[in-house]
Design a protein around this motif. Structure first.
Motif, PDB file in Angstrom:
ATOM      1  N   ALA A  44       0.831  -1.222   0.000  1.00 51.72           N
ATOM      2  CA  ALA A  44       0.000   0.000   0.000  1.00 51.72           C
ATOM      3  C   ALA A  44       0.859   1.262   0.000  1.00 51.72           C
ATOM      4  O   ALA A  44       1.883   1.331   0.689  1.00 51.72           O
ATOM      5  CB  ALA A  44      -0.917   0.012   1.222  1.00 51.72           C
ATOM      6  N   HIS A  45       0.411   2.231  -0.783  1.00 50.98           N
ATOM      7  CA  HIS A  45       1.084   3.533  -0.769  1.00 50.98           C
ATOM      8  C   HIS A  45       0.566   4.348   0.419  1.00 50.98           C
ATOM      9  O   HIS A  45      -0.554   4.143   0.885  1.00 50.98           O
ATOM     10  CB  HIS A  45       0.843   4.275  -2.096  1.00 50.98           C
ATOM     11  CG  HIS A  45       1.685   5.505  -2.217  1.00 50.98           C
ATOM     12  ND1 HIS A  45       1.216   6.747  -1.836  1.00 50.98           N
ATOM     13  CD2 HIS A  45       2.965   5.684  -2.613  1.00 50.98           C
ATOM     14  CE1 HIS A  45       2.194   7.639  -2.022  1.00 50.98           C
ATOM     15  NE2 HIS A  45       3.259   7.022  -2.499  1.00 50.98           N
ATOM     16  N   TYR A  46       1.420   5.295   0.869  1.00 52.09           N
ATOM     17  CA  TYR A  46       1.051   6.157   2.000  1.00 52.09           C
ATOM     18  C   TYR A  46      -0.201   6.994   1.755  1.00 52.09           C
ATOM     19  O   TYR A  46      -0.746   7.556   2.697  1.00 52.09           O
ATOM     20  CB  TYR A  46       2.183   7.145   2.290  1.00 52.09           C
ATOM     21  CG  TYR A  46       3.428   6.540   2.889  1.00 52.09           C
ATOM     22  CD1 TYR A  46       3.383   5.837   4.091  1.00 52.09           C
ATOM     23  CD2 TYR A  46       4.661   6.718   2.275  1.00 52.09           C
ATOM     24  CE1 TYR A  46       4.538   5.316   4.655  1.00 52.09           C
ATOM     25  CE2 TYR A  46       5.814   6.208   2.837  1.00 52.09           C
ATOM     26  CZ  TYR A  46       5.751   5.511   4.028  1.00 52.09           C
ATOM     27  OH  TYR A  46       6.879   5.011   4.582  1.00 52.09           O
ATOM     28  N   ILE A  55      -4.086  -2.587   7.197  1.00 53.74           N
ATOM     29  CA  ILE A  55      -4.158  -4.025   6.868  1.00 53.74           C
ATOM     30  C   ILE A  55      -3.017  -4.453   5.929  1.00 53.74           C
ATOM     31  O   ILE A  55      -2.795  -5.637   5.691  1.00 53.74           O
ATOM     32  CB  ILE A  55      -5.543  -4.389   6.258  1.00 53.74           C
ATOM     33  CG1 ILE A  55      -5.793  -5.903   6.192  1.00 53.74           C
ATOM     34  CG2 ILE A  55      -5.730  -3.843   4.866  1.00 53.74           C
ATOM     35  CD1 ILE A  55      -6.613  -6.427   7.274  1.00 53.74           C
ATOM     36  N   ALA A  56      -2.271  -3.466   5.413  1.00 53.09           N
ATOM     37  CA  ALA A  56      -1.222  -3.780   4.428  1.00 53.09           C
ATOM     38  C   ALA A  56      -0.048  -4.517   5.068  1.00 53.09           C
ATOM     39  O   ALA A  56       0.232  -4.376   6.254  1.00 53.09           O
ATOM     40  CB  ALA A  56      -0.737  -2.487   3.788  1.00 53.09           C
ATOM     41  N   ASP A  57       0.646  -5.318   4.237  1.00 55.87           N
ATOM     42  CA  ASP A  57       1.867  -5.990   4.703  1.00 55.87           C
ATOM     43  C   ASP A  57       3.054  -5.058   4.599  1.00 55.87           C
ATOM     44  O   ASP A  57       4.041  -5.198   5.297  1.00 55.87           O
ATOM     45  CB  ASP A  57       2.133  -7.231   3.846  1.00 55.87           C
ATOM     46  CG  ASP A  57       1.000  -8.220   3.981  1.00 55.87           C
ATOM     47  OD1 ASP A  57       0.907  -8.835   5.054  1.00 55.87           O
ATOM     48  OD2 ASP A  57       0.181  -8.334   3.041  1.00 55.87           O
ATOM     49  N   PHE A  79      -2.140  -4.642  -5.100  1.00 56.58           N
ATOM     50  CA  PHE A  79      -1.556  -3.313  -5.050  1.00 56.58           C
ATOM     51  C   PHE A  79      -2.589  -2.281  -4.637  1.00 56.58           C
ATOM     52  O   PHE A  79      -3.497  -1.967  -5.400  1.00 56.58           O
ATOM     53  CB  PHE A  79      -0.926  -2.939  -6.397  1.00 56.58           C
ATOM     54  CG  PHE A  79       0.314  -2.144  -6.181  1.00 56.58           C
ATOM     55  CD1 PHE A  79       0.236  -0.869  -5.652  1.00 56.58           C
ATOM     56  CD2 PHE A  79       1.564  -2.679  -6.420  1.00 56.58           C
ATOM     57  CE1 PHE A  79       1.380  -0.149  -5.385  1.00 56.58           C
ATOM     58  CE2 PHE A  79       2.713  -1.953  -6.162  1.00 56.58           C
ATOM     59  CZ  PHE A  79       2.621  -0.683  -5.645  1.00 56.58           C
ATOM     60  N   ALA A  80      -2.436  -1.773  -3.428  1.00 54.03           N
ATOM     61  CA  ALA A  80      -3.325  -0.706  -2.971  1.00 54.03           C
ATOM     62  C   ALA A  80      -2.628   0.613  -3.283  1.00 54.03           C
ATOM     63  O   ALA A  80      -1.879   1.165  -2.475  1.00 54.03           O
ATOM     64  CB  ALA A  80      -3.607  -0.856  -1.484  1.00 54.03           C
ATOM     65  N   GLY A  81      -2.857   1.044  -4.514  1.00 55.28           N
ATOM     66  CA  GLY A  81      -2.225   2.270  -4.992  1.00 55.28           C
ATOM     67  C   GLY A  81      -2.893   2.621  -6.293  1.00 55.28           C
ATOM     68  O   GLY A  81      -4.084   2.340  -6.468  1.00 55.28           O
ATOM     69  N   VAL A  82      -2.149   3.188  -7.229  1.00 54.79           N
ATOM     70  CA  VAL A  82      -2.761   3.549  -8.518  1.00 54.79           C
ATOM     71  C   VAL A  82      -2.203   2.687  -9.645  1.00 54.79           C
ATOM     72  O   VAL A  82      -1.271   1.906  -9.443  1.00 54.79           O
ATOM     73  CB  VAL A  82      -2.612   5.063  -8.804  1.00 54.79           C
ATOM     74  CG1 VAL A  82      -3.465   5.876  -7.860  1.00 54.79           C
ATOM     75  CG2 VAL A  82      -1.159   5.491  -8.748  1.00 54.79           C
TER      76      VAL A  82
END
Ligand code: 13P
Ligand code: SF4
Length: 334
Positions: A44-46, A55-57, A79-82
């Motif tokens: 995950a990105h900030y 919840i990200a690793d 990928f929790a980002g764009v």
């Protein structure tokens, strides 16, 4: 129809975009279960919402996320980002399944540099090395010699021989900052990030007057007039680290407000004020980053959709620019 639009249509046809999530589900528990079951890792990105960060690793900036994507032994990267970040992960780990909770999570900066137009621009400057900020499409990376992020941009530029002319794309604000910082006269593409260009100079000046002891810290994607008044300029990780080690108790933070979650966690006694934008909002959020939600993350992991698929030629021709960036970063100890 673009590859993105085709992928979206397929998901729509299968009904993946309309799935309702049972509101009584404990999504944290369910996502943890899915992670173990599927040997999946969440990067995950900030700038993601706080629940996703929790919840990200791994939570990090663009460089850290690329390094993790290259090194992970998970079978699935969520990928929790764009979009450009998930594409970069796919290029670095082409045999892994890479999922992005919302394919529409794009980036105004990446969109500001369409590859066919850039190709023509590049032809006007023969003999130039192309350095592209990682916030660009996978296809733009095929026209790039070396990628960089805001953490390693200075080191990347300084690794290039002084007599070698450079084109820098797509962020003109980061480009101008690098020209000043390294003394290199680069040809700049005129792209920018909608989030970092909307800060209000006037409101920030008022905040600085009201909090004379506060440190004003800014991301290099901000415009030059803001960077000129900053006490510290850095990538998201750079800004976070600065707030941890600096003695000040108040920080005015000129970047996407999601980073404040980690700043506040690391220094609960300190006050973080998001730099206000030029509209009626109090803080500045990236509408693309914020398309991801905990619900979408859960659905993505459960159905393993939407998946990032890239043509082989893009991976083959684009990957070298990211590999070079990672090599130079490793040599510089980043
Ligand atoms: P970094 O996290 O690498 O500083 O990048 C900021 C950004 O705009 C990501 O979209
Ligand atoms: Fe793109 Fe700016 Fe959003 Fe980052 S903050 S994803 S550069 S639009």
């Amino acid at each position: 129809m673009t590859t993105l639009a085709i992928a979206e249509k397929k998901l729509q046809d299968k009904g993946f975009l309309d799935i309702d999530v049972d509101p009584t589900l404990d999504l944290f528990e369910e996502i943890e279960k899915l992670k173990k079951e599927k040997n999946a890792i969440i990067l995950a990105h900030y700038y993601q919402e706080s629940d996703i960060q929790d919840i990200a690793d791994y939570i990090g900036d663009s460089l850290g996320l690329s390094q993790q994507a290259a090194a992970t032994d998970a079978d699935i990267i969520v990928f929790a980002g764009v979009h450009f970040m998930a594409e970069t992960a796919k290029m670095l780990s082409p045999h892994k399944k890479v999922l992005l909770p919302d394919l529409k999570a794009g980036c105004s900066l990446a969109d500001s540099c369409p590859p066919p137009v850039f190709r023509k621009f590049k032809e006007k400057y023969p003999g130039h090395v192309v350095v592209s900020y990682i916030n660009c499409t996978a296809e733009l990376k095929t026209l790039t010699d070396i990628c960089c992020t805001s953490t390693n941009a200075v080191q990347i530029i300084e690794s290039i021989p002084k007599d070698q002319p450079i084109i820098f794309a797509p962020d003109v604000n980061l480009g101008r900052y690098l020209v000043k910082k390294t003394g290199r006269d680069m040809v700049l593409w005129n792209g920018s990030c909608m989030v970092h260009e909307i800060f209000s100079n006037e409101k920030i000046t008022k905040l600085m007057m009201r909090h004379p002891d506060a440190k004003f810290i800014a991301h290099p994607e901000c415009e030059e007039h803001l960077l000129e008044k900053a006490d510290f300029i850095g990538s998201t990780t750079g800004l976070l680290n600065y707030t941890k080690r600096n003695e000040a108790n108040i920080f005015i933070v000129a970047t996407e407000a999601g980073i404040i979650h980690q700043m506040q966690k690391a220094s609960p006694q300190k006050t973080f004020i998001p730099a206000p934008p030029n509209n009626t909002c109090a803080c500045n959020e990236c509408p693309h980053m914020k398309r991801n939600t905990l619900e979408k993350l859960y659905i993505t992991m459960k159905y393993e959709q939407p998946e990032i698929i890239l043509p082989d030629w893009i991976i083959e021709q684009g990957r070298a620019s990211i590999d070079r960036m990672l090599e130079i970063s490793a040599k510089a100890g980043l």
